[in-house]
Design a protein around this motif. Sequence first.
Motif, PDB file in Angstrom:
ATOM      1  N   SER A 480      65.710  82.770 -60.832  1.00 40.86           N
ATOM      2  CA  SER A 480      64.879  83.128 -61.989  1.00 40.86           C
ATOM      3  C   SER A 480      63.775  82.098 -62.212  1.00 40.86           C
ATOM      4  O   SER A 480      62.618  82.449 -62.469  1.00 40.86           O
ATOM      5  CB  SER A 480      65.763  83.237 -63.233  1.00 40.86           C
ATOM      6  OG  SER A 480      64.977  83.524 -64.372  1.00 40.86           O
ATOM      7  N   ASN A 481      64.138  80.841 -62.076  1.00 38.90           N
ATOM      8  CA  ASN A 481      63.162  79.759 -62.277  1.00 38.90           C
ATOM      9  C   ASN A 481      62.076  79.795 -61.201  1.00 38.90           C
ATOM     10  O   ASN A 481      60.884  79.663 -61.493  1.00 38.90           O
ATOM     11  CB  ASN A 481      63.877  78.414 -62.256  1.00 38.90           C
ATOM     12  CG  ASN A 481      62.919  77.258 -62.468  1.00 38.90           C
ATOM     13  OD1 ASN A 481      62.133  77.260 -63.416  1.00 38.90           O
ATOM     14  ND2 ASN A 481      62.987  76.262 -61.597  1.00 38.90           N
ATOM     15  N   LEU A 482      62.489  80.000 -59.942  1.00 41.87           N
ATOM     16  CA  LEU A 482      61.521  80.051 -58.846  1.00 41.87           C
ATOM     17  C   LEU A 482      60.568  81.239 -59.006  1.00 41.87           C
ATOM     18  O   LEU A 482      59.361  81.132 -58.761  1.00 41.87           O
ATOM     19  CB  LEU A 482      62.244  80.155 -57.504  1.00 41.87           C
ATOM     20  CG  LEU A 482      62.881  78.870 -56.978  1.00 41.87           C
ATOM     21  CD1 LEU A 482      63.753  79.163 -55.762  1.00 41.87           C
ATOM     22  CD2 LEU A 482      61.798  77.849 -56.609  1.00 41.87           C
ATOM     23  N   LYS A 483      61.117  82.388 -59.422  1.00 41.28           N
ATOM     24  CA  LYS A 483      60.280  83.573 -59.603  1.00 41.28           C
ATOM     25  C   LYS A 483      59.223  83.336 -60.668  1.00 41.28           C
ATOM     26  O   LYS A 483      58.047  83.721 -60.507  1.00 41.28           O
ATOM     27  CB  LYS A 483      61.153  84.761 -59.970  1.00 41.28           C
ATOM     28  CG  LYS A 483      60.380  86.072 -60.071  1.00 41.28           C
ATOM     29  CD  LYS A 483      61.303  87.243 -60.355  1.00 41.28           C
ATOM     30  CE  LYS A 483      60.502  88.548 -60.433  1.00 41.28           C
ATOM     31  NZ  LYS A 483      61.375  89.707 -60.744  1.00 41.28           N
ATOM     32  N   SER A 488      53.550  82.364 -62.101  1.00 35.88           N
ATOM     33  CA  SER A 488      52.580  81.507 -62.803  1.00 35.88           C
ATOM     34  C   SER A 488      51.527  80.966 -61.840  1.00 35.88           C
ATOM     35  O   SER A 488      50.325  80.971 -62.131  1.00 35.88           O
ATOM     36  CB  SER A 488      53.314  80.356 -63.484  1.00 35.88           C
ATOM     37  OG  SER A 488      52.399  79.450 -64.048  1.00 35.88           O
ATOM     38  N   GLY A 489      52.008  80.509 -60.682  1.00 40.46           N
ATOM     39  CA  GLY A 489      51.063  79.963 -59.693  1.00 40.46           C
ATOM     40  C   GLY A 489      50.108  81.010 -59.184  1.00 40.46           C
ATOM     41  O   GLY A 489      48.906  80.754 -59.026  1.00 40.46           O
ATOM     42  N   GLN A 580      61.726  78.956 -50.496  1.00 38.59           N
ATOM     43  CA  GLN A 580      62.925  78.560 -51.228  1.00 38.59           C
ATOM     44  C   GLN A 580      63.593  79.788 -51.866  1.00 38.59           C
ATOM     45  O   GLN A 580      64.825  79.920 -51.846  1.00 38.59           O
ATOM     46  CB  GLN A 580      62.560  77.521 -52.301  1.00 38.59           C
ATOM     47  CG  GLN A 580      62.104  76.195 -51.746  1.00 38.59           C
ATOM     48  CD  GLN A 580      61.682  75.223 -52.838  1.00 38.59           C
ATOM     49  OE1 GLN A 580      61.803  75.533 -54.023  1.00 38.59           O
ATOM     50  NE2 GLN A 580      61.191  74.059 -52.427  1.00 38.59           N
ATOM     51  N   TYR A 581      62.789  80.667 -52.428  1.00 36.92           N
ATOM     52  CA  TYR A 581      63.308  81.874 -53.081  1.00 36.92           C
ATOM     53  C   TYR A 581      64.047  82.761 -52.065  1.00 36.92           C
ATOM     54  O   TYR A 581      65.153  83.231 -52.318  1.00 36.92           O
ATOM     55  CB  TYR A 581      62.144  82.631 -53.726  1.00 36.92           C
ATOM     56  CG  TYR A 581      62.568  83.863 -54.522  1.00 36.92           C
ATOM     57  CD1 TYR A 581      62.961  83.755 -55.854  1.00 36.92           C
ATOM     58  CD2 TYR A 581      62.567  85.117 -53.929  1.00 36.92           C
ATOM     59  CE1 TYR A 581      63.340  84.863 -56.575  1.00 36.92           C
ATOM     60  CE2 TYR A 581      62.959  86.242 -54.643  1.00 36.92           C
ATOM     61  CZ  TYR A 581      63.341  86.118 -55.968  1.00 36.92           C
ATOM     62  OH  TYR A 581      63.720  87.214 -56.678  1.00 36.92           O
ATOM     63  N   ASN A 582      63.414  82.976 -50.918  1.00 32.25           N
ATOM     64  CA  ASN A 582      64.025  83.820 -49.883  1.00 32.25           C
ATOM     65  C   ASN A 582      65.310  83.201 -49.332  1.00 32.25           C
ATOM     66  O   ASN A 582      66.272  83.903 -49.011  1.00 32.25           O
ATOM     67  CB  ASN A 582      63.042  84.065 -48.748  1.00 32.25           C
ATOM     68  CG  ASN A 582      61.876  84.948 -49.195  1.00 32.25           C
ATOM     69  OD1 ASN A 582      62.011  85.740 -50.146  1.00 32.25           O
ATOM     70  ND2 ASN A 582      60.732  84.821 -48.527  1.00 32.25           N
ATOM     71  N   ALA A 583      65.301  81.877 -49.225  1.00 33.68           N
ATOM     72  CA  ALA A 583      66.495  81.197 -48.715  1.00 33.68           C
ATOM     73  C   ALA A 583      67.671  81.346 -49.677  1.00 33.68           C
ATOM     74  O   ALA A 583      68.825  81.514 -49.257  1.00 33.68           O
ATOM     75  CB  ALA A 583      66.194  79.724 -48.475  1.00 33.68           C
ATOM     76  N   LEU A 584      67.398  81.302 -50.981  1.00 33.35           N
ATOM     77  CA  LEU A 584      68.461  81.432 -51.980  1.00 33.35           C
ATOM     78  C   LEU A 584      69.024  82.856 -52.039  1.00 33.35           C
ATOM     79  O   LEU A 584      70.185  83.076 -52.381  1.00 33.35           O
ATOM     80  CB  LEU A 584      67.938  81.024 -53.356  1.00 33.35           C
ATOM     81  CG  LEU A 584      67.859  79.522 -53.639  1.00 33.35           C
ATOM     82  CD1 LEU A 584      67.155  79.257 -54.950  1.00 33.35           C
ATOM     83  CD2 LEU A 584      69.246  78.897 -53.656  1.00 33.35           C
TER      84      LEU A 584
END
Length: 586
Positions: A480-483, A488-489, A580-584
């Motif tokens: 959730s945090n990474l998304k 935002s970016g 990082q998101y895909n890895a998680l």
Amino acid sequence: MFVPDRLKTNAYRVLALSANATLSEIHKAAATLRRAALLGLAGPTEATMPLLGETPRAEADIRIAIGRLENPVQRLSDRLFWFHLLPESQDAKALARPAEAIQGQADRVVSDHDEALHGLFAAFEATLDDAGVSLWVRALRAWHQVVSNNDYWILSLALEEQGAFEPAVLPSEIDALRDDAVRLAAEGLVMAARDALARHDTLTVRLILAALKELADTGPWAAIAQDDIVFPTVEGFRTLCSAVREEFGSKIAREQGASERNKSLCDAALKRFRDDIEPALDRVIQLVPPDHEAAQQSREAAALCLCGIATDYTWADDFITSETLHEEALRLAHDTVGAIRIEDGLEQVRQAAHQQRVSGAPISSAPSLSTINGFGCTLYGQSDYDSETRSYTTIHYFVALFIPIFPLGRYRVIDMGGGRYRFLGKLPLRNADRWHLGIAAMAIVAMLLLGVISSSQNAHSSSASSTNSYASSSRSSQLSNLKARIESGRSRIATLETQLHPVIDEIEGLNARMETLAAEITSLEKQHTAGRQINTDDYDVKVAAHNALLSRHRALIAAHSSDIQTYRDLVQQDSVLVKQYNALRR
């Protein structure tokens, strides 16, 4: 102070006559001096200006003086640099009526001339500090005013006629001397500058060059004199640059497999540039203003030498250093024709430097990846993924009990599967690589040795359920945090793209126009080097246009550098976060 020999041997001075002397007076004075020389009575007097040095009055000197006064050009020059009123006769009556041949208005002309000549001779005795050089400037300005006055040259023609000289001076000879009169008067100052330069007296040279620049309105001689003073230094500097290039550039083996040998030669050439060429360039630049042609020529020579060294580094397989030196050379050659050549070389090496920055320096063999009983070497970690090469960076570690202890190297590799890797190149280790995981690993080993970590299977089993539950909750929170960070970016990226779109379009347009001009300029330079005639006006126009576009290009980059860098950082951050998101999620 340096007094030109032609002033010491001035025929009127040798014969102790005023510049008004007629031909008959000249021969009479010569006969008198010959008799005095035979009797040993000849010697310096106030009238002969002892500050100019000893007056030569041997039989040969008298004969030479007569010969000079019989030559119209030499007579005219000697008259210009001698007094119409000898110093001992300068009283009120003499000033009012200096000679029968000079009447009325001529009195003022004579007075101005002799006063200016006295000022010039006084400058010869001055110390070459601020006050002394200022005295020279005043003296040369007064002299310029005299020789620019038609009345003086009318007076000189009248003296020619009344002195019964044959052959008489021609108007063209008067014009030639008139054009050269201030340069001749300044010879002592220029000689002093050359002497100061030979003694490395930079302060005196700068003072004299500044004085000559101040005297630019007295004729083109001043600019020519500046060039003559600094020319030996500039030429010597160019010779030094050529010698360094010849010494090292000729030894470079321009072939594959010679990178190590070439690297040592390149390093030696660069050291010579830092130790010899840079200090010599500083000395040249200290002599003249930054915009002086001599400074520009010297900067260009140094820049081209450095560019040559940078090119040699490509034969040492060190494209990153080559790029850095090309950029330094381009800054050095700013606003010179050589900048175009350097920029062309920079563009050619940039892609290779980027590739080397990504892949690292070439390696001759892959490092060991084998272990025995948990001890040996292996690879840990993945970062900086490059989609173009499908590679990433990883650390080569020494391991104990399969735990990384300390890093041995950092490499860019392609994972071929099955524990096989293709090594693209070696990258420099970062401080974090050196200590972070190594220290952590050593701490783990220490804990194992001290028995802090329990190997109880029961404890591990009882905590498995809670650990899995915690891991699941933690993973959801991280996703959730990474998304949120990714969204935002990307919102900021979209905003910056809108802002930078017209800027990028203009920069690309400038690049295209500069590439066209650079190609045309290079073509003209090759034609000129081959000995073919080119349209220099067309060449200058193209160079000026290219430099104007380059200036605009740099201004755009400088004005938007912060936004461009932010955009690049956000794009890079987006790539990392997505990975990082895909890895998680797996």
